[in-house]
Design an enzyme around this catalytic site. Structure first.
Site, PDB file in Angstrom:
ATOM      1  N   GLN B 487       0.810  -1.219   0.000  1.00 49.81           N
ATOM      2  CA  GLN B 487       0.000   0.000   0.000  1.00 49.81           C
ATOM      3  C   GLN B 487       0.840   1.264   0.000  1.00 49.81           C
ATOM      4  OE1 GLN B 487       1.230  -1.325   2.673  1.00 49.81           O
ATOM      5  NE2 GLN B 487       0.151  -0.837   4.546  1.00 49.81           N
ATOM      6  N   GLY B 488       2.120   1.145   0.371  1.00 50.08           N
ATOM      7  CA  GLY B 488       2.989   2.316   0.376  1.00 50.08           C
ATOM      8  C   GLY B 488       3.208   2.897   1.754  1.00 50.08           C
ATOM      9  N   ALA B 526      -7.900  -2.155   8.454  1.00 47.91           N
ATOM     10  CA  ALA B 526      -8.945  -1.164   8.729  1.00 47.91           C
ATOM     11  C   ALA B 526      -8.498   0.244   8.330  1.00 47.91           C
ATOM     12  CB  ALA B 526      -9.357  -1.205  10.204  1.00 47.91           C
ATOM     13  N   ARG B 528      -5.921   1.905   8.768  1.00 48.34           N
ATOM     14  CA  ARG B 528      -5.520   2.692   9.917  1.00 48.34           C
ATOM     15  C   ARG B 528      -4.104   3.259   9.857  1.00 48.34           C
ATOM     16  NH1 ARG B 528      -2.537   0.329  13.762  1.00 48.34           N
ATOM     17  NH2 ARG B 528      -3.606   1.073  15.626  1.00 48.34           N
ATOM     18  N   THR B 530      -2.014   5.236   7.918  1.00 48.20           N
ATOM     19  CA  THR B 530      -1.716   6.654   7.774  1.00 48.20           C
ATOM     20  C   THR B 530      -2.272   7.441   8.953  1.00 48.20           C
ATOM     21  OG1 THR B 530      -1.703   6.491   5.379  1.00 48.20           O
ATOM     22  CG2 THR B 530      -2.076   8.680   6.315  1.00 48.20           C
ATOM     23  N   GLY B 720      -7.612   7.583   6.528  1.00 48.34           N
ATOM     24  CA  GLY B 720      -7.222   6.483   5.659  1.00 48.34           C
ATOM     25  C   GLY B 720      -8.100   6.309   4.441  1.00 48.34           C
ATOM     26  N   GLY B 722      -8.594   3.400   0.698  1.00 51.02           N
ATOM     27  CA  GLY B 722      -8.166   2.186   0.024  1.00 51.02           C
ATOM     28  C   GLY B 722      -9.119   1.016   0.144  1.00 51.02           C
ATOM     29  N   GLU B 723     -10.050   1.088   1.072  1.00 57.21           N
ATOM     30  CA  GLU B 723     -10.992  -0.018   1.209  1.00 57.21           C
ATOM     31  C   GLU B 723     -12.371   0.352   0.659  1.00 57.21           C
ATOM     32  OE1 GLU B 723     -10.671  -2.677   4.547  1.00 57.21           O
ATOM     33  OE2 GLU B 723      -9.417  -1.226   5.593  1.00 57.21           O
TER      34      GLU B 723
END
Lengths: 159, 770
Positions: B487-488, B526, B528, B530, B720, B722-723
């Protein structure tokens, strides 16, 4: 049972014995320490174990080591430092086309094999030609953009 | 401590920039090391004998034949665990490290061989003698809940070490866990409603398929244990291994190299207990590297049956919703209870209801265990709730977007009692995804558009620590327990530290987790990292900055308020000193380092983490599809998503998250499905017949809009991402297909299923549509 083979791997001669049932994947990873060759699906679908044999991409998970006798094998480790690797790396970095990186070496090797062999002017052709390399992270868009950039730069019809 | 906003002269050096990923070059060169690339000295190779039965007693198990093979060092069975309490599971302690007397799914580990080569270990499995007495199978939720169904787990419920589920009731039959809530008078709301839409829906079992399979190397050395593992939550793995094998936490070291993807499949504890137990028996390091078929039965996404009904007034006001769902967690709970609760919480959708009633059940079956997969819970139910909102709009002749505008919760409004209110602009978000697919524009026959929106409780438990070290050469190292799974995270953590210290992000190094040295971080999931871990990194970097400014004020003999930072130096009083000079000045000569600590916790930590969830991740997406009514083939023409991130630390990485999530959404919605037969056998356990999206499945257009309202509790106002798109997109696709004329109640949208629905509608439609 073992067989004696003679092959060039990333520019270096290998002369020695391999087991008759030894997979090219295991030979490259476990014997030569070329960890850029990745194992995943083991059924020639995902493309993460792609290497070049005499310039053609093969799935090393379904290719016997003894069958590279007399042939030239190239893995990502051999690609590093070549102008093509420099160029495609820049494109992948620019488009952030690397995430977990597990599929990346196989992607680059398939791309190398495609250079100049297929009509790569259209994105549809590139998608089709690359469909044997899976990626679960990126959604492919960034990889496609990076590849099109490199292929376009080498397209003789656009010179 | 100096607050960032008070730091004079701060320039934007890293945050908000799409800087190069710190791991890109190594990954492009094939040099990045994954767990399977490591070889501790004297390492053995493990092979796992797995059950061919879904439910059976182990009658007889004799491993002597395998033990006698040259090159085999040891064989592990349940008999080797009599000196420990061999059950684990972070939610419910229901799973034996290796089968003890009974198997509960096809693929359950029955024995492990450790040998000097993988080939010897694999071959030795055939020399193990084992016989089973088959028991009745319950390979589906319906079978497991039927009267007289076989009981899959005996004995009392044992809570796991990290269940977070409150008081657990006694187990009833094969119900693993139940969750629910109720508000208002649903009965009267449905009685008086102008429109009621209801249906029964099914969501398939899905395989996360991280390309790197679960891989663990363990070395049980008697007094301590070292584990190298492809795990997302190393500190929770450490906790479970410590508990299982009776060693103090500080005697268990978990090291995490790069992960070849995770998506939830490597959350919590997976192959680690088995590998540690094998090493304990063998007395040497052991590696277990799953094949894909083994990882498929290690964890998967829950399949689900759901009944839902939604009531609305004649003006399109959404008034009430009733939901009951049953999630198939397979033979062991894994993260099933949390997935079930999250699905329950997501079921109402982000609307102002007068009444709602939600019941969510997590059900044991004799199939492979289900756990976390990106956007769990929301992906399960959002498409159902959102398709009912669309159907209400259609029946009332209202615009589907307009119905949402009128009913969506506003900023600060209550989502559910006791939880944080809405912390985003939901109407703004859905308007953006609608605009991106030309909502309202005329389109050809058999084409449709859809949008969807939902909320996903994100952030998990907000406990993260970080350490930032500034060395005597001015270089910065960040120690933070967030796992880089593609994800980075390492790039973003570096950017946060760099920004605080006014450095280019290339001056900052972020290394992988080793629980012996890396400060505690609860988990990587989840969305979380970042927000929570990133906040700890910001605090730690500020701590270092504080020490730098203190030294600079002293050396330069000026007030701190007059100091400015930039380019790796502090300036004040007409003089400039580099960080390198300041560290040396502080300690004398060329040694020493400045170490900063950061800490995020629910109470007593920084603001924004006291109320749960940490933030609401917005699951919003749009899609345009075309259906071929002769073949049932559906094509996703374009997609849109909004990443509502508060503040974009690295915009390009956010776009990649949304693109990757969108393709997984297409896979989940369109064709991915693990198929178990009635005997509990997984029928498609290779990538030859379990297909994931390829280059040829990329839609012609994928639009991702980043929204930055500065409303996140993370560093620089970030939250956050991405999901959300993975929950949002299947719903948008289902709605787009219904807009094109085919209303589906079962995923995935295979041509066969869609074609059958088209035939069904052709038969009944004339009546219903009048």
């Amino acid at each position: 049972m073992s067989e004696t083979i003679s092959a060039i791997v990333n520019g270096r001669a290998f002369d020695g014995e391999v087991e008759a049932n030894e997979l090219l994947l295991d030979f490259l990873r476990d014997r030569l320490g070329l960890i850029g060759v990745r194992q995943s699906c083991e059924v020639q679908v995902c493309g993460t174990c792609t290497v070049l044999v005499d310039g053609s991409p093969v799935s090393s998970c379904c290719f016997l080591a003894c069958d590279v006798d007399g042939k030239v094998v190239e893995t990502i480790e051999g690609l590093v430092g070549t102008p093509f690797h420099d160029e495609i790396s820049e494109a992948f970095v620019r488009h952030a086309a690397v995430q977990c990186g597990f599929c990346t070496p196989g992607m680059l090797l398939t791309a190398k094999a495609l250079m100049g062999t297929t009509d790569l002017a259209s994105e549809a052709a590139v998608r089709h030609a690359m469909a044997g390399n899976l990626c679960r992270c990126t959604g492919y868009r960034s990889i496609l953009d990076a590849l099109m950039e490199v292929f376009d730069a080498h397209d003789p019809t656009r010179a | 401590m100096t607050r960032l906003s008070e730091t004079p002269g701060r320039v934007g050096t890293a945050v908000g920039l799409s800087v190069e990923r710190v791991d890109a070059r190594d990954k492009l060169a094939g040099k990045a090391e994954f767990t399977g690339d490591l070889h501790p000295p004297f390492m053995l190779y493990g092979a796992v004998l797995r059950s061919p039965y879904a439910h059976a007693l182990i009658e007889h198990l004799d491993v002597r034949g395998a033990q006698d093979i040259d090159g085999v060092v040891a064989v592990l069975t349940g008999d080797d665990l009599s000196d420990i309490d061999p059950y684990y599971g972070h939610a419910l302690r229901d799973r034996p490290v290796v089968a003890i007397g009974k198997v509960r799914f096809v693929g359950e580990p029955v024995a492990v061989v450790a040998a000097v080569t993988q080939a010897i270990a694999d071959a030795a499995l055939a020399a193990i003698e084992v016989s089973y007495e088959p028991l009745e199978v319950a390979a589906s939720v319906d079978a497991a809940l039927a009267p007289g169904a076989p009981l899959i787990h005996e004995g009392a419920v044992r809570p796991g070490l990290a269940h977070g589920l409150g008081t657990l009731p006694e187990r009833e039959g094969n119900i693993c866990y139940s969750y629910g809530f109720s508000r208002g008078d649903t009965a009267s709301a449905f009685d008086t409603a102008a429109v009621v839409v209801e249906g029964e829906y099914r969501f398939p079992a899905v395989y996360q398929y991280s390309m790197e399979t679960h891989t663990t190397i363990a070395h049980h050395r008697g007094d301590d244990i070292v584990v190298w593992s492809s795990c997302q939550h190393p500190f929770l793995v450490r906790q479970e291994i410590s508990e299982l094998f009776g060693l103090a936490l500080d005697r268990v070291e978990v090291i995490v190299p790069y992960l070849g993807g995770g998506f939830g499949s490597k959350s919590y504890t997976k192959m680690e207990p088995l590998t540690v137990a094998m090493s304990r028996k063998a007395g040497r390091p052991v590696r277990i590297l799953n094949r894909v078929d083994e990882s498929m039965v290690t964890t998967r996404r829950h399949n689900m049956k759901c009944r839902m009904r939604t009531a609305a007034g004649a003006d399109g006001e959404l008034v009430a919703r009733e939901v009951e769902m049953w999630l198939d967690t397979g033979a062991y709970a894994d993260n099933g209870p949390r997935v079930t609760a999250t699905a329950g919480d997501a079921a109402p959708g982000p609307y102002r209801w007068r009444a709602m009633d939600v019941k969510a059940h997590c059900v044991y079956t004799t199939t492979s265990p289900s756990g976390s997969y990106r956007a769990f819970g929301s992906t399960h139910v959002q498409w159902i709730g959102e398709s009912q909102v669309d159907e209400i709009a259609r029946r009332l002749g209202l615009d589907r977007l307009e119905v949402r505008r009128a009913n969506l919760l506003g900023r600060g409004e209550e989502v559910r009692p006791g939880a944080k209110g809405v912390d985003a602009d939901l109407v703004g978000d859905i308007e953006k995804v609608a605009a991106a697919i030309d909502w309202g524009a005329p389109r050809g026959p058999n084409r449709g558009v859809g949008v969807s929106i939902g909320l996903l409780a994100a952030g998990a438990h907000p406990v993260s620590m970080a350490t930032v070290r500034l060395g005597p050469d001015g270089g910065v190292t960040v120690l933070v327990g967030t796992t880089e799974l593609g994800q980075g995270a390492r790039t973003v953590m570096g950017q946060i530290a760099a920004e605080v210290l006014g450095l280019e992000s290339s001056r900052v190094r972020v290394i992988g987790t080793d629980t012996a040295y890396t400060p505690y971080d609860r988990s990587t999931g989840a969305s979380r990292s970042t927000t929570v871990a990133g906040k700890a990194v910001e605090e730690a970097a500020l701590d270092v900055l504080d020490a730098l400014l203190e030294t600079a004020a002293d050396v330069l003999e000026v007030d701190r308020e007059q100091l400015t930072i930039g380019g790796g130096a502090v300036a004040g009083g007409g003089r400039t000193m580099s960080y390198e000079q300041l560290v040396q000045k502080r300690f004398g000569l060329a040694g020493g380092e400045l170490i900063g600590h950061g800490r995020v916790q629910p109470r007593g930590g920084s603001g924004g983490f006291a109320d749960g969830p940490v933030f609401w991740e917005i699951c919003v997406a749009g899609a345009e599809v075309e259906v071929d009514t002769e073949t049932g083939v559906v094509t996703v023409l374009r997609t849109s998503s909004v990443a509502d991130v508060g503040r974009a630390i690295n915009p390009q990485l956010i776009e990649r998250q949304d693109e990757g999530g969108a393709l997984q959404g297409i896979g989940n919605a369109m064709f991915e499905e693990m198929r178990f037969n009635d005997d509990g056998l997984l029928l498609n356990d290779t990538l030859l017949d379990y297909r994931i999206p390829s280059f040829e499945d990329v839609p012609a257009s994928m639009a991702c809009t980043i929204v930055e309202n500065g409303d996140g509790p993370g560093p620089f106002g970030a939250k956050g991402c991405g999901e959300g798109v993975l929950a949002g997109l299947p719903a948008a696709i289902v709605n787009a297909l219904a807009d094109a004329g085919v209303a589906m109640t079962e995923l995935p949208l295979t041509p066969e299923r869609v074609w059958n629905q088209i035939q069904k509608q052709r038969t009944v439609e004339p009546k219903e549509r009048t």
